[in-house]
Design a protein around this motif. Structure first.
Motif, PDB file in Angstrom:
ATOM      1  N   ARG A   1       0.915  -0.951  -0.126  1.00 35.56           N
ATOM      2  CA  ARG A   1       0.380   0.198  -0.088  1.00 35.56           C
ATOM      3  C   ARG A   1       0.412   1.206  -0.278  1.00 35.56           C
ATOM      4  O   ARG A   1       0.607   2.347  -0.675  1.00 35.56           O
ATOM      5  N   VAL A   2       1.529   1.516   0.658  1.00 34.24           N
ATOM      6  CA  VAL A   2       2.571   2.511   0.431  1.00 34.24           C
ATOM      7  C   VAL A   2       3.527   2.311  -0.425  1.00 34.24           C
ATOM      8  O   VAL A   2       3.626   3.909  -0.901  1.00 34.24           O
ATOM      9  N   ILE A   3       3.945   1.207  -1.178  1.00 34.78           N
ATOM     10  CA  ILE A   3       4.739   1.762  -2.658  1.00 34.78           C
ATOM     11  C   ILE A   3       3.468   2.258  -3.314  1.00 34.78           C
ATOM     12  O   ILE A   3       3.706   3.025  -4.215  1.00 34.78           O
ATOM     13  N   ASN A   4       2.431   1.696  -3.263  1.00 35.87           N
ATOM     14  CA  ASN A   4       1.737   1.993  -4.168  1.00 35.87           C
ATOM     15  C   ASN A   4       0.930   3.332  -4.498  1.00 35.87           C
ATOM     16  O   ASN A   4       1.134   3.646  -5.434  1.00 35.87           O
TER      17      ASN A   4
ATOM     18  N   LEU B   1      -7.201   2.460   7.324  1.00 33.32           N
ATOM     19  CA  LEU B   1      -6.799   1.971   6.476  1.00 33.32           C
ATOM     20  C   LEU B   1      -6.848   0.306   6.139  1.00 33.32           C
ATOM     21  O   LEU B   1      -7.537  -0.010   5.453  1.00 33.32           O
ATOM     22  N   THR B   2      -6.000   0.031   6.558  1.00 34.49           N
ATOM     23  CA  THR B   2      -6.000  -1.838   6.741  1.00 34.49           C
ATOM     24  C   THR B   2      -7.187  -1.803   7.879  1.00 34.49           C
ATOM     25  O   THR B   2      -7.856  -3.206   6.919  1.00 34.49           O
ATOM     26  N   LEU B   3      -7.543  -1.284   8.891  1.00 29.65           N
ATOM     27  CA  LEU B   3      -8.764  -2.021   9.587  1.00 29.65           C
ATOM     28  C   LEU B   3     -10.175  -1.585   8.362  1.00 29.65           C
ATOM     29  O   LEU B   3     -10.811  -2.991   8.584  1.00 29.65           O
ATOM     30  N   LEU B   4     -10.645  -0.679   7.662  1.00 26.67           N
ATOM     31  CA  LEU B   4     -11.666  -0.592   6.503  1.00 26.67           C
ATOM     32  C   LEU B   4     -11.324  -1.721   5.548  1.00 26.67           C
ATOM     33  O   LEU B   4     -12.338  -2.451   5.181  1.00 26.67           O
ATOM     34  N   LEU B   5     -10.309  -2.605   4.863  1.00 24.89           N
ATOM     35  CA  LEU B   5      -9.832  -3.336   4.617  1.00 24.89           C
ATOM     36  C   LEU B   5     -10.154  -4.819   4.782  1.00 24.89           C
ATOM     37  O   LEU B   5     -11.239  -5.306   4.080  1.00 24.89           O
TER      38      LEU B   5
END
Length: 156
Positions: free
Chosen positions: A18-21, A96-100
């Protein structure tokens, strides 16, 4: 123990990807970064397919007997990667991790319902507990942010 290590590594790779993207989307654009994400994913998948020795199954008619919605995963993946790249600048990695996770959980519940016609009460309760925890954490963060802003204003 092996599965715990794999789960931890999976989580690390998701956050790292996610960070790289996000950085790539910031440099070359969101849609271009999603495109390259999938191109390199396809190249990696083909490489793993060749290494696994399963290439003969590509030409077997039995390999293509899945339901039609099984093949929509690529489109859903493009949407998720694009949305994730966009939201990475606006939402913390934790949220964002929790939402995913919540999205995956309720999508899994929906898919289970489609196949079995039943909904697990335990999964629903767990999903709502995660949502309640997320909401509570957001509330605490907002209160703390207001306190720190108030302290900064008083000191100026």
């Amino acid at each position: 123990m092996f599965y715990i290590i794999i789960a931890i590594l999976s989580g690390v790779t998701i956050v790292t990807a996610r960070v790289i993207n996000y950085v790539l989307a910031d440099k070359i654009g969101m849609y271009q970064s999603t495109f390259f994400n999938y191109v390199f994913g396809l190249i990696g998948s083909i490489f793993l397919l060749i290494i696994s020795g399963e290439t003969f199954k590509l030409f077997s008619i039995d390999s293509y007997t899945a339901s039609w919605f099984t093949y929509t995963g690529g489109i859903v993946g493009v949407f998720v990667v694009t949305l994730s790249s966009y939201l990475s600048a606006k939402v913390s990695a934790f949220y964002l991790t929790l939402l995913l996770f919540i999205g995956q959980l309720f999508t899994g519940i929906f898919i289970d319902y489609l196949f079995s016609g039943q909904i697990s009460a335990y999964q629903l309760i767990g999903g709502f507990l995660v949502i309640l925890g997320l909401g509570y954490n957001l509330f605490i963060d907002k209160v703390e942010s207001e306190k720190s802003t108030e302290i900064l204003d008083n000191n100026i």
